[in-house]
Design a protein around this motif. Structure first.
Motif, PDB file in Angstrom:
ATOM      1  N   TRP A  80       0.828  -1.213   0.000  1.00 49.79           N
ATOM      2  CA  TRP A  80       0.000   0.000   0.000  1.00 49.79           C
ATOM      3  C   TRP A  80       0.869   1.273   0.000  1.00 49.79           C
ATOM      4  CZ3 TRP A  80      -5.144  -0.465  -0.856  1.00 49.79           C
ATOM      5  CH2 TRP A  80      -5.933   0.678  -0.743  1.00 49.79           C
ATOM      6  N   GLU A  98      -4.162  -6.129  -0.347  1.00 53.50           N
ATOM      7  CA  GLU A  98      -4.575  -4.742  -0.538  1.00 53.50           C
ATOM      8  C   GLU A  98      -6.065  -4.660  -0.878  1.00 53.50           C
ATOM      9  OE1 GLU A  98      -1.980  -2.715  -3.240  1.00 53.50           O
ATOM     10  OE2 GLU A  98      -0.273  -2.779  -1.861  1.00 53.50           O
ATOM     11  N   LEU A 105     -11.636   0.562   3.575  1.00 53.48           N
ATOM     12  CA  LEU A 105     -11.726   2.004   3.350  1.00 53.48           C
ATOM     13  C   LEU A 105     -13.082   2.386   2.759  1.00 53.48           C
ATOM     14  CD1 LEU A 105      -8.131   2.670   1.992  1.00 53.48           C
ATOM     15  CD2 LEU A 105      -9.055   3.461   4.178  1.00 53.48           C
ATOM     16  N   SER A 131      -2.966   4.904   7.784  1.00 54.11           N
ATOM     17  CA  SER A 131      -2.334   5.973   6.994  1.00 54.11           C
ATOM     18  C   SER A 131      -3.351   6.725   6.144  1.00 54.11           C
ATOM     19  CB  SER A 131      -1.244   5.377   6.092  1.00 54.11           C
ATOM     20  OG  SER A 131      -1.806   4.624   5.019  1.00 54.11           O
ATOM     21  N   GLU A 132      -4.438   6.050   5.778  1.00 56.59           N
ATOM     22  CA  GLU A 132      -5.476   6.675   4.951  1.00 56.59           C
ATOM     23  C   GLU A 132      -6.576   7.341   5.773  1.00 56.59           C
ATOM     24  OE1 GLU A 132      -5.458   6.946   1.754  1.00 56.59           O
ATOM     25  OE2 GLU A 132      -3.991   5.482   1.055  1.00 56.59           O
ATOM     26  N   ARG A 133      -6.735   6.913   7.018  1.00 53.97           N
ATOM     27  CA  ARG A 133      -7.786   7.449   7.889  1.00 53.97           C
ATOM     28  C   ARG A 133      -7.163   7.900   9.214  1.00 53.97           C
ATOM     29  NH1 ARG A 133     -10.040   7.165   3.754  1.00 53.97           N
ATOM     30  NH2 ARG A 133     -12.064   6.231   3.221  1.00 53.97           N
TER      31      ARG A 133
END
Length: 281
Positions: A80, A98, A105, A131-133
């Motif tokens: 990712w 992934e 997500l 890392s995304e949220r």
């Protein structure tokens, strides 16, 4: 010998040894020895290879010829977009997984929430999601203390502060009333006679993280039964599984009372992740 010639010879050896990605393997190992990226290697491939470089490269190459995973030889793997440290005590993060991150997500529609990653290993899923949220709180658990230590090191190395890790046998460390909006897991799902166990990188990975009873479905079925006790109202359970197990996992989720049950396919088109929502209390 120049670096380009060294790579050509190494790729030929790995091809003969049966590597499906011989040239890439050789490049990654040589970059590791040199401490450079592949762009540098493409630019400066005509440079002479120093004897010390050839010696170190030869050692790694021989181990790769014997089948050892590149991720264990270099001690890292990208997942990712994150560079994660790896160890033989944990599974190597794979692109198929992934699919699980992407599905999680999709369901993380609220501004904040809590995600639980069961059997976190390197921390790959937990850290990718975190890392995304960044406004979400992420907890990764694993039965093996060495995996927990590795996941913590990866979080520190990446500067991800909204993910924590602790040792737990599935849900054992959690308080009875503890709830999560999302619970994700890539549990063991291979049968003990699965032919993949005798092939490629899998031969070197911890069998306890790969194999489950009941033809590979035991842990998946256990999580379907028990996760609902720690899901918030309308929370989602998302499970990675084998390419032929989607129908069985969908059936288990539906029979257990989950709603909106569906599967997601990986890049190869295989059903790889199945999810369901637990209805409100």
């Amino acid at each position: 010998m120049c670096l380009d010639a060294l790579l050509v010879a190494a790729a030929a050896r790995l091809t003969a040894a049966g590597s499906p990605s011989a040239r890439l393997d050789a490049e990654v190992l040589l970059c590791h020895v040199l401490g450079v990226d592949r762009t540098w290697l493409y630019t400066w491939g005509d440079r002479a290879a120093e004897p010390a470089v050839i010696e170190r490269f030869e050692t790694l190459l021989a181990r790769r010829e014997a089948g050892e995973p590149v991720a264990y030889l270099t001690g890292e793997r990208e997942f990712w977009g994150l560079r994660l440290a790896t160890e033989p005590s944990t599974l190597i993060p794979r692109p198929d997984t992934e699919t699980l991150v992407a599905a999680a997500l999709e369901q993380a529609t609220a501004a904040t929430g809590r995600l639980l990653d069961l059997g976190t290993g390197t921390g790959a899923i937990a850290l990718a999601f975190a890392s995304e949220r960044p406004e979400w709180t992420v907890l990764g658990v694993d039965l093996r203390p060495e995996a927990v230590a590795l996941a913590r090191r990866n979080a520190a190395r990446l500067g991800i502060t909204n993910a924590a890790f602790c040792q737990s046998d599935w849900f054992s460390v959690l308080a009875t009333a503890e709830r999560f909006a999302l619970i994700v897991s890539n549990p063991p799902y291979l049968a003990d006679d699965d032919p993949h166990l005798a092939r490629g990188d899998v031969r070197f990975e911890p069998v306890t993280a790969l194999v489950a009873g009941d033809d590979g479905l035991a842990d998946l079925n256990y999580l379907v039964r028990t996760a609902r006790g720690h899901l918030a109202a309308s929370g989602w359970l998302l499970l990675e599984h084998g390419a032929e197990q989607g129908a069985a996992v969908r059936q288990a989720l539906a029979e257990a009372g989950y709603q909106e049950v569906a599967s997601r396919r990986d890049l190869a088109g295989h059903e790889r992740v199945t999810l369901g929502a637990w209805p409100g209390r």
